[in-house]
Design a protein around this motif. Structure first.
Motif, PDB file in Angstrom:
ATOM      1  N   TYR A  64       0.839  -1.206   0.000  1.00 22.89           N
ATOM      2  CA  TYR A  64       0.000   0.000   0.000  1.00 22.89           C
ATOM      3  C   TYR A  64       0.877   1.260   0.000  1.00 22.89           C
ATOM      4  N   SER A  65       1.878   1.284   0.882  1.00 17.61           N
ATOM      5  CA  SER A  65       2.755   2.468   0.990  1.00 17.61           C
ATOM      6  C   SER A  65       3.505   2.711  -0.309  1.00 17.61           C
ATOM      7  N   GLN A  66       4.052   1.635  -0.883  1.00 18.00           N
ATOM      8  CA  GLN A  66       4.845   1.787  -2.108  1.00 18.00           C
ATOM      9  C   GLN A  66       3.969   2.267  -3.269  1.00 18.00           C
ATOM     10  N   THR A  67       2.767   1.698  -3.358  1.00 19.00           N
ATOM     11  CA  THR A  67       1.855   2.097  -4.442  1.00 19.00           C
ATOM     12  C   THR A  67       1.506   3.570  -4.309  1.00 19.00           C
ATOM     13  N   ARG A  68       1.159   3.963  -3.101  1.00 17.23           N
ATOM     14  CA  ARG A  68       0.747   5.355  -2.859  1.00 17.23           C
ATOM     15  C   ARG A  68       1.898   6.308  -3.208  1.00 17.23           C
ATOM     16  N   ARG A  69       3.085   5.977  -2.750  1.00 22.49           N
ATOM     17  CA  ARG A  69       4.242   6.834  -2.972  1.00 22.49           C
ATOM     18  C   ARG A  69       4.572   6.920  -4.463  1.00 22.49           C
ATOM     19  N   SER A  70       4.615   5.755  -5.112  1.00 18.44           N
ATOM     20  CA  SER A  70       4.989   5.729  -6.531  1.00 18.44           C
ATOM     21  C   SER A  70       3.973   6.474  -7.387  1.00 18.44           C
ATOM     22  N   LEU A 102       1.999   8.880  -6.448  1.00 17.31           N
ATOM     23  CA  LEU A 102       2.122  10.311  -6.156  1.00 17.31           C
ATOM     24  C   LEU A 102       3.278  10.922  -6.955  1.00 17.31           C
ATOM     25  N   LEU A 103       4.430  10.249  -6.933  1.00 16.40           N
ATOM     26  CA  LEU A 103       5.603  10.747  -7.670  1.00 16.40           C
ATOM     27  C   LEU A 103       5.337  10.747  -9.173  1.00 16.40           C
ATOM     28  N   GLN A 151       3.135  13.679 -10.009  1.00 18.47           N
ATOM     29  CA  GLN A 151       3.882  14.944  -9.920  1.00 18.47           C
ATOM     30  C   GLN A 151       4.979  15.039 -10.984  1.00 18.47           C
ATOM     31  N   TRP A 211      10.250   9.488 -12.484  1.00 15.19           N
ATOM     32  CA  TRP A 211       8.875   8.959 -12.349  1.00 15.19           C
ATOM     33  C   TRP A 211       8.599   7.741 -13.235  1.00 15.19           C
ATOM     34  N   GLN A 221       9.255   4.733 -11.241  1.00 18.01           N
ATOM     35  CA  GLN A 221       8.234   4.494 -10.216  1.00 18.01           C
ATOM     36  C   GLN A 221       7.026   3.783 -10.828  1.00 18.01           C
TER      37      GLN A 221
END
Lengths: 294, 212
Positions: free
Chosen positions: B57-63, B65-66, B69, B74, B77
């Motif tokens: 979950y954390s990795q998906t959210r972070r990737s 988002l990047l 942006q 990117w 990611q």
């Protein structure tokens, strides 16, 4: 070129030159081996003696924890070690320490169910070493210290099926109870559950353990040799090559020894050159940039 | 009830009980305690394994988002997230020993893992050449020891200068091992101290409560 410039060049050697030289020194002897002689060290002889002592009455706990990254450093030792286990006829329970190890194991042992041949398939056929009768694969059962500890206490409360979900009942696994049921632990690892196995398998049950260690882990595991918790350690690619030599089956380890030797000497040469440059130019130039060692 | 479970004291009592149960089996041979301890350890193992869902979950959210942006790198990611989910899907659909899943292992994980590992050789050699300087007597001693060990490690050295191998072994099995032991013992003592502080409520941050 003035003398100062030579020293300056030595002190500030372009890293691209370093990279290129290393690349060439690895590539050239790999393509065209020089056959430089090697010496066999005592730790490898001790390690090999534990493999030679195995026979059909023994059961080995085989922990595969390298993943793909450390596999390349230790593959020669892994192949040579399990070739000896197959030859000995000892039974083997295989456990993985990373999710990648199922693929690494398949490279070596293949997958008889799907007709996939591995590096050791000829030996499996030659010695009639069969899945279920001679070895079983538990799968990824060493994810952390808690599972390693739980397995040591009671194998059957943790694992009842193999890595493909088939019941282990009816195999030699039925006769195994805990860590004390094994004659030998063989672990190849970049440090995943090695310490946990020493703590919960070796210290609690006294099961002998031998280790295939990557280079950076050798100093941290060496004290366990001294205390007797590890019986022997195969030290990085060099130890693996030495094992190939002792076993009389040359493979990727011995092939890589030419490059291993040449790159070691090159690094020493770089260090000496850098210091000549330092005393000849950098020190006089009173550069004050601090480095890792001074 | 919810209020009770959220209290720091409740967490501390549960941690203390778990500690005494798991440690107790080393001192008392009580079958019920043994079974409970085994189950507790097994539960921890399963919970640890399930933490991969949180990581996913954390990795998906972070990737994502990047990627949104258009941050530096990117595309990597995006590639990471796509391969994670394709691989997970293949594993769930065809099984972890299937040809499809294995193809991903051999075609993506093997080469990337190997490259990351082998690239270190270049950085280490460059660091040796550019940073190891005998700026002081201590640094000089470290350098000389390093060169002896390096020379001793090279297989050919044993043929023309076996004494370097012996000297290297002496250095690693005496000075290096002593340092390694000190490190191991310090970490172990530190872990015990940390454990005691957590159980006695002096390190609340470690169990998710603010204010130490």
């Amino acid at each position: 070129m003035s003398q100062g410039n030579i020293f300056k060049t030595m002190a500030t050697l372009d890293r691209r030159i370093i990279y290129l030289l290393i690349f060439l020194l690895v590539l050239a002897p790999t393509l065209r081996p020089l056959g430089l002689p090697i010496t066999v060290t005592q730790p490898t002889v001790t390690y090999y003696s534990y493999l030679q002592d195995l026979d059909e009455s023994d059961v080995v706990w085989a922990a595969w924890e390298t993943g793909f990254s450390a596999w390349n450093e230790l593959k020669a030792g892994i192949i040579a070690t399990y070739r000896e286990v197959i030859k000995s006829g000892a039974k083997m329970v295989v456990a993985f320490g990373t999710t990648e190890d199922i693929a690494v194991f398949r490279l070596v042992f293949g997958d008889p169910d799907e007709g996939v041949r591995g590096i050791l398939t000829p030996e499996l056929e030659q010695y009639d070493y069969q899945y279920g009768r001679d070895y079983v694969v538990l799968g990824y059962v060493l994810p952390n210290e808690a599972s390693t500890s739980a397995l040591a206490v009671d194998l059957h409360s943790v694992v009842t099926n193999d890595y493909k979900g088939r019941p282990l009942a009816g195999t030699f696994y039925d006769d195994l109870v805990n860590a004390g049921s094994f004659s030998l632990i063989i672990d190849f690892s970049p440090g995943m559950q090695t310490n946990a196995m020493i703590r919960h398998w070796v210290m609690d049950y006294g099961t002998p353990m031998i280790e295939g260690a990557i280079g950076v882990n050798i100093p941290s595991l060496a004290p366990y040799i001294d205390t007797g918790h590890l019986k022997a350690m195969l030290q990085s690619t060099r130890g693996c090559a030495e094992l190939e030599y002792l076993a009389g089956v040359p493979g990727p380890g011995l092939t890589s020894m030419d490059a291993f030797t040449l790159v070691h000497y090159l690094v020493v040469l770089f260090i000496i050159m850098g210091n000549i440059g330092y005393f000849g130019w950098e020190k006089n130039a009173k550069q004050t940039t601090r480095t890792a060692v001074g | 009830m919810a209020q009770l479970l959220r209290r720091k004291e409740t967490s501390l009592i549960l941690i203390g009980l778990s500690f005494f149960i798991v440690t107790g089996v080393y001192f008392f041979d009580i079958p019920a305690l043994n079974n409970f301890s085994n189950n507790l350890v097994l539960m921890v193992s399963v919970l640890n394994a399930m933490s991969i869902l949180l990581a996913l979950y954390s990795q998906t959210r972070r990737s994502l988002l990047l990627t949104r942006q258009k941050a530096h790198g990117w595309p990597y990611q995006l590639y990471l997230v796509i391969t994670i989910y394709i691989m997970a899907a293949l594993g769930f659909i065809y099984g972890q020993s299937s040809q499809q899943f294995m193809w991903f292992q051999y075609a993506i994980l093997n080469p990337t893992g190997s490259v990351i590992y082998s690239v270190l050789a270049f950085y280490m050699a460059s660091a040796c050449a550019r940073a190891f300087r005998a700026r002081s007597p201590q640094a000089a001693m470290l350098l000389i020891s390093g060169i002896i060990v390096l020379m001793g490690q090279a297989p050919l050295t044993g043929v023309f200068a076996p004494f370097l191998g012996t000297a290297g072994t002496y250095l690693t099995s005496s000075f290096a091992m002593a340092a390694s032991r000190v490190f191991t013992m310090s970490v172990t003592v530190g872990a015990v101290v940390l454990g005691v502080r957590i159980i006695t409520g002096k390190e609340s941050a470690a169990i998710g409560f603010e204010g130490g």
